[in-house]
Motif scaffolding. Sequence first.
Motif, PDB file in Angstrom:
ATOM      1  N   ARG A 208      48.100  42.899  47.584  1.00 46.21           N
ATOM      2  CA  ARG A 208      47.566  42.966  46.227  1.00 46.21           C
ATOM      3  C   ARG A 208      48.672  43.437  45.285  1.00 46.21           C
ATOM      4  NH1 ARG A 208      44.461  43.953  50.226  1.00 46.21           N
ATOM      5  NH2 ARG A 208      42.337  43.173  50.309  1.00 46.21           N
TER       6      ARG A 208
ATOM      7  N   LYS B 230      49.699  44.613  41.215  1.00 44.88           N
ATOM      8  CA  LYS B 230      49.328  44.994  39.850  1.00 44.88           C
ATOM      9  C   LYS B 230      50.561  44.954  38.965  1.00 44.88           C
ATOM     10  CE  LYS B 230      47.861  49.114  37.348  1.00 44.88           C
ATOM     11  NZ  LYS B 230      48.755  50.223  37.659  1.00 44.88           N
TER      12      LYS B 230
ATOM     13  N   CYS C   9      51.762  46.357  35.627  1.00 45.63           N
ATOM     14  CA  CYS C   9      51.332  47.468  34.771  1.00 45.63           C
ATOM     15  C   CYS C   9      52.132  47.511  33.480  1.00 45.63           C
ATOM     16  CB  CYS C   9      51.469  48.777  35.543  1.00 45.63           C
ATOM     17  SG  CYS C   9      50.470  50.099  34.829  1.00 45.63           S
TER      18      CYS C   9
ATOM     19  N   ALA D 115      48.846  37.587  40.009  1.00 49.48           N
ATOM     20  CA  ALA D 115      48.610  39.023  40.152  1.00 49.48           C
ATOM     21  C   ALA D 115      47.122  39.268  40.376  1.00 49.48           C
ATOM     22  CB  ALA D 115      49.086  39.773  38.914  1.00 49.48           C
ATOM     23  N   ASP D 116      46.812  40.391  41.000  1.00 48.73           N
ATOM     24  CA  ASP D 116      45.421  40.765  41.260  1.00 48.73           C
ATOM     25  C   ASP D 116      44.864  41.689  40.187  1.00 48.73           C
ATOM     26  OD1 ASP D 116      45.033  39.627  44.092  1.00 48.73           O
ATOM     27  OD2 ASP D 116      46.912  40.732  44.226  1.00 48.73           O
ATOM     28  N   ALA D 117      45.771  42.416  39.516  1.00 48.25           N
ATOM     29  CA  ALA D 117      45.326  43.377  38.498  1.00 48.25           C
ATOM     30  C   ALA D 117      46.412  43.543  37.446  1.00 48.25           C
ATOM     31  CB  ALA D 117      45.016  44.728  39.141  1.00 48.25           C
ATOM     32  N   ILE D 118      45.959  43.938  36.266  1.00 44.78           N
ATOM     33  CA  ILE D 118      46.874  44.326  35.196  1.00 44.78           C
ATOM     34  C   ILE D 118      46.538  45.755  34.802  1.00 44.78           C
ATOM     35  CG2 ILE D 118      47.344  42.025  34.280  1.00 44.78           C
ATOM     36  CD1 ILE D 118      45.191  42.601  32.109  1.00 44.78           C
ATOM     37  N   GLY D 119      47.535  46.456  34.283  1.00 41.50           N
ATOM     38  CA  GLY D 119      47.313  47.815  33.817  1.00 41.50           C
ATOM     39  C   GLY D 119      47.725  47.962  32.374  1.00 41.50           C
TER      40      GLY D 119
ATOM     41  N   ARG E  58      41.202  45.085  36.050  1.00 43.15           N
ATOM     42  CA  ARG E  58      41.637  45.684  34.788  1.00 43.15           C
ATOM     43  C   ARG E  58      41.698  47.203  34.970  1.00 43.15           C
ATOM     44  NH1 ARG E  58      39.421  40.839  34.101  1.00 43.15           N
ATOM     45  NH2 ARG E  58      39.682  39.705  32.148  1.00 43.15           N
ATOM     46  N   VAL E  59      42.916  47.750  34.881  1.00 43.41           N
ATOM     47  CA  VAL E  59      43.131  49.168  35.143  1.00 43.41           C
ATOM     48  C   VAL E  59      43.627  49.861  33.873  1.00 43.41           C
ATOM     49  CG1 VAL E  59      44.357  50.851  36.584  1.00 43.41           C
ATOM     50  CG2 VAL E  59      43.717  48.617  37.546  1.00 43.41           C
TER      51      VAL E  59
ATOM     52  N   ASP F 153      52.738  47.992  42.757  1.00 41.83           N
ATOM     53  CA  ASP F 153      52.512  48.145  41.324  1.00 41.83           C
ATOM     54  C   ASP F 153      53.876  48.154  40.641  1.00 41.83           C
ATOM     55  OD1 ASP F 153      51.892  49.127  38.758  1.00 41.83           O
ATOM     56  OD2 ASP F 153      50.339  50.448  39.520  1.00 41.83           O
TER      57      ASP F 153
END
Length: 194
Positions: A2, A4, A6, A22-26, A55-56, A163
Amino acid sequence: MRIKICGITRQEDARLADHAGADAIGVVLFSDSPRSVSPNTAREIFRAAGPYMGRVCVSHTKSPEEFSRILDLHPTAIQISYPHEMPKNSTCLVIRVIQPGDPIPSSADAIIVDASMGKGTLYDQEYAKKIIKMSKVPVILAGGLNPGNVGDAIKAVQPYAVDVASGVESSPGIKDPEKVIEFIKNAKEASHAA
């Protein structure tokens, strides 16, 4: 693996991270970081990402009012420094940031090992491996990662996720499309080889 991305400050970078896999953004909020954005900008960034993107919200605030404004964004998770406390009524997932010398938090949905805090300082490999062995929750690796070293980091540490912020930027808060794409490609290739 995974991944992220950021420190997103622009809608186009949210779309870039999503399209690149990507799996997540920060997004950073209520901070003196050059990547800090307002809640309104964060909302626009989150809207720009696709429906399956995590979404972080990243913050080191201790203010109940600021926490409330963060929770109003309905993030997938909030990333805070240990031992900051979340409001008691929060139902959001909590990712706790720890650095060498910190104990493992007793309450966290995940831990991020990061002594860098967006400054590009390389992670401590032995400390990260130790935390992964001891932790009962997923451990995310951050700190000094970039397209050139993420593959080796994944093979050596075997974290739940990686990350990155400064390692894929052309300037603070501005993502470099080639670096983002290469980082994600290298991370995924390394995780399949591990």
